[in-house]
Design an enzyme around this catalytic site. Structure first.
Site, mmCIF file in Angstrom:
data_model
loop_
_atom_site.group_PDB
_atom_site.id
_atom_site.type_symbol
_atom_site.label_atom_id
_atom_site.label_comp_id
_atom_site.label_asym_id
_atom_site.label_seq_id
_atom_site.Cartn_x
_atom_site.Cartn_y
_atom_site.Cartn_z
ATOM 1 N N LYS A 56 0.737 -1.323 -0.132
ATOM 2 C CA LYS A 56 -0.105 -0.050 0.110
ATOM 3 C C LYS A 56 0.996 1.180 0.103
ATOM 4 O O LYS A 56 0.461 2.207 0.452
ATOM 5 C CB LYS A 56 -1.069 -0.074 1.258
ATOM 6 C CG LYS A 56 -1.815 -1.340 1.627
ATOM 7 C CD LYS A 56 -2.232 -1.848 0.368
ATOM 8 C CE LYS A 56 -3.253 -1.082 -0.503
ATOM 9 N NZ LYS A 56 -3.650 -2.025 -1.542
ATOM 10 N N HIS A 59 7.403 -7.293 -2.786
ATOM 11 C CA HIS A 59 7.054 -6.607 -1.315
ATOM 12 C C HIS A 59 8.032 -7.021 -0.251
ATOM 13 O O HIS A 59 7.916 -6.992 0.996
ATOM 14 C CB HIS A 59 5.645 -7.063 -0.868
ATOM 15 C CG HIS A 59 4.445 -6.140 -1.687
ATOM 16 N ND1 HIS A 59 4.543 -4.861 -1.841
ATOM 17 C CD2 HIS A 59 3.393 -6.705 -2.155
ATOM 18 C CE1 HIS A 59 3.479 -4.624 -2.604
ATOM 19 N NE2 HIS A 59 2.743 -5.513 -2.559
ATOM 20 N N SER A 96 -4.692 2.550 4.185
ATOM 21 C CA SER A 96 -4.935 1.950 2.892
ATOM 22 C C SER A 96 -4.961 0.635 2.995
ATOM 23 O O SER A 96 -5.910 -0.195 2.428
ATOM 24 C CB SER A 96 -3.859 2.333 2.024
ATOM 25 O OG SER A 96 -4.041 1.782 0.576
HETATM 26 S S1 PPS Z 1 -0.458 -3.124 -2.975
HETATM 27 O O1 PPS Z 1 -1.936 -3.838 -2.834
HETATM 28 O O2 PPS Z 1 0.131 -3.264 -1.807
HETATM 29 O O3 PPS Z 1 0.216 -3.515 -4.160
HETATM 30 O O4 PPS Z 1 -0.897 -1.577 -3.319
HETATM 31 P P1 PPS Z 1 -0.343 -0.368 -3.762
HETATM 32 O O5 PPS Z 1 -0.115 -0.242 -5.049
HETATM 33 O O6 PPS Z 1 1.183 -0.375 -2.931
HETATM 34 O O7 PPS Z 1 -0.915 0.688 -3.049
HETATM 35 C C1 PPS Z 1 -2.160 1.272 -3.310
HETATM 36 C C2 PPS Z 1 -2.297 2.755 -2.840
HETATM 37 O O8 PPS Z 1 -1.900 3.645 -4.078
HETATM 38 C C3 PPS Z 1 -2.810 4.472 -4.425
HETATM 39 N N1 PPS Z 1 -2.597 4.729 -5.786
HETATM 40 C C4 PPS Z 1 -2.335 5.953 -6.468
HETATM 41 N N2 PPS Z 1 -2.314 7.212 -5.779
HETATM 42 C C5 PPS Z 1 -1.914 8.334 -6.537
HETATM 43 N N3 PPS Z 1 -1.778 8.159 -7.860
HETATM 44 C C6 PPS Z 1 -1.897 7.138 -8.456
HETATM 45 N N4 PPS Z 1 -1.661 7.035 -9.734
HETATM 46 C C7 PPS Z 1 -2.069 5.882 -7.814
HETATM 47 N N5 PPS Z 1 -2.211 4.677 -8.009
HETATM 48 C C8 PPS Z 1 -2.417 4.045 -6.961
HETATM 49 C C9 PPS Z 1 -4.074 3.715 -4.193
HETATM 50 O O9 PPS Z 1 -5.145 4.531 -4.311
HETATM 51 C C10 PPS Z 1 -3.829 3.214 -2.919
HETATM 52 O O10 PPS Z 1 -3.868 4.358 -1.942
HETATM 53 P P2 PPS Z 1 -5.138 4.498 -1.091
HETATM 54 O O11 PPS Z 1 -4.566 5.350 -0.046
HETATM 55 O O12 PPS Z 1 -5.613 3.343 -0.414
HETATM 56 O O13 PPS Z 1 -6.038 5.166 -1.974
#
Ligand code: PPS
Length: 283
Positions: free
Chosen positions: A42, A97, A127
Site C-alpha cells: 500500500k 514486497h 490504505s
Molecule cells: S498493493 O496492494 O500493496 O500493491 O497496493 P499499492 O499499489 O502499493 O498501494 C495502493 C495505494 O496507492 C494508491 N495509488 C495512487 N495514488 C496516487 N496516484 C496514483 N496514480 C495511484 N495509483 C495507486 C491507491 O489509491 C492506494 O492508496 P489509497 O490511500 O488506498 O487510495
C-alpha cells in the site's frame, strides 16, 4: 488473515509457498538489466509500476493498456509471479514486497536496479485497512484500533513496516538503489519522473515525460481496467465493498485515526525508528 509463516514472517498460502519463497531468496537470479520496484504494501507499488512501464515505452501508453500490471511487472515472491518472471524476456520489470533479508541474495552481486517507494506509514495503515476489507484472503481486519495494533507489532503479511523500511534503508547508498516517497510523487510527479529517468539512465524528451505524467495520474489509472484491479475476480477482491484505487491522497489518516490513536502511533514510530537519521517527507 495469514496462514503461512516463512522465517517468522506471515504470508498467505493462496499466493505463496515455502518452496517459492526459499527459491526466490536463495536461487532466483537477478539480471543486470532487471528493474525491481520494491515496496511495503500500500505504498504506491502499482503507481510506480505504471510509471516504470511508461518510461520503458517512452511514454507510449499502449503497453500498459494491453496487459494487467501483474503480467507487466510480476511479483517475484508469489507462485504465479515467479513463473511469470522466469519466462519474462529481459530486460525485466519486476515487483516485490519482500523485506531485504528475504530478497534474492543474487542482488548483492548484480547491477539490477531497485526503486524503493516508501509512504507515510499512517497512510499505509489506512490504505491497508480498507484494502483488507475487500481482499478476501485477508479476511475481516476488525476495527481500526485492532488493525493498528497488528500493524504496529508487525503481525501482518510481509513483516512490519518498520523492519521493511529499515532493512531497505541500509541499502540506500548502493548506486543501484533509488529511494522515493509516495509523497514526492504526489507533490511533483514530473520532477519525480525526471529523477527516476536519470537513475535508470533513460532519456525522454519533454513530450514523452508529459505522457508518462498524464498516463500515471490517479484518474487515468482508476479508469483503466489493466491498472485499476477490476480484472481481479470477485472471489479474490470484493468489488462491492470498495475499490483498489481508493483515494490516492496523502494525509488521509487524519480522517481515520483519533488523536489518541495518532499519538500512540507516533510514540511507537519514534521508538522503532530510533537511529534512522533520514528525513522522510512525513516527519
Ligand atoms: S498493493 O496492494 O500493496 O500493491 O497496493 P499499492 O499499489 O502499493 O498501494 C495502493 C495505494 O496507492 C494508491 N495509488 C495512487 N495514488 C496516487 N496516484 C496514483 N496514480 C495511484 N495509483 C495507486 C491507491 O489509491 C492506494 O492508496 P489509497 O490511500 O488506498 O487510495
Amino acid at each position: 488473515m495469514t496462514n503461512l509463516i516463512y522465517k517468522g514472517i506471515f504470508f498467505t498460502s493462496q499466493f505463496h509457498s515455502v518452496e517459492t519463497l526459499s527459491y526466490v531468496e536463495n536461487e532466483f537470479q537477478l539480471l543486470d538489466d532487471d528493474i525491481v520496484g520494491v515496496t511495503y504494501l500500500k505504498s504506491g507499488t502499482h503507481w510506480m509500476q505504471e510509471i516504470l512501464g511508461l518510461i520503458r515505452h517512452d511514454g507510449d501508453p499502449s503497453w500498459i493498456q494491453s496487459l494487467p500490471v501483474w503480467e507487466r511487472s510480476p511479483w517475484i515472491e508469489t507462485i504465479f509471479g515467479l513463473k511469470q518472471a522466469l519466462k519474462y524476456p529481459p530486460p525485466r520489470l519486476l515487483a516485490s514486497h519482500l523485506p531485504f533479508h528475504l530478497f534474492p541474495k543474487s542482488f548483492l552481486h548484480s547491477k539490477a536496479k531497485v526503486i524503493c517507494t516508501v509512504r507515510n506509514p499512517k497512510d499505509v495503515l489506512v490504505s491497508f485497512y480498507y484494502f483488507s476489507k475487500c481482499f478476501e484472503v485477508y479476511k475481516d481486519p476488525g476495527t481500526m484500533e485492532e488493525f493498528m495494533e497488528r500493524f504496529l507489532s508487525g503481525k501482518l503479511p510481509f513483516c512490519s513496516w518498520f523492519d521493511h523500511v529499515k532493512g531497505w534503508m541500509e541499502m540506500k547508498d548502493r548506486p543501484n538503489v533509488f529511494f522515493i516517497a509516495y509523497e514526492e510523487l504526489q507533490q511533483d510527479l514530473r520532477g519525480s519522473v525526471e529523477r527516476i529517468c536519470r537513475f535508470l539512465g533513460k532519456e525522454l524528451n519533454s513530450r514523452q515525460i508529459d505522457s508518462v505524467v498524464d498516463n500515471a495520474s490517479f484518474q487515468k489509472m482508476k479508469d483503466k481496467k489493466m491498472s485499476n484491479f477490476s480484472l481481479v475476480p470477485e472471489s479474490t477482491f470484493d468489488h462491492k465493498k470498495g475499490t483498489f484505487m481508493r483515494k490516492g491522497i496523502s494525509g488521509d489518516w487524519k480522517n481515520h485515526l483519533t488523536v489518541a490513536q495518532s499519538e500512540h502511533f507516533d510514540r511507537v514510530y519514534q521508538e522503532k525508528m530510533q537511529g534512522v537519521n533520514v528525513p522522510f517527507p512525513w516527519d
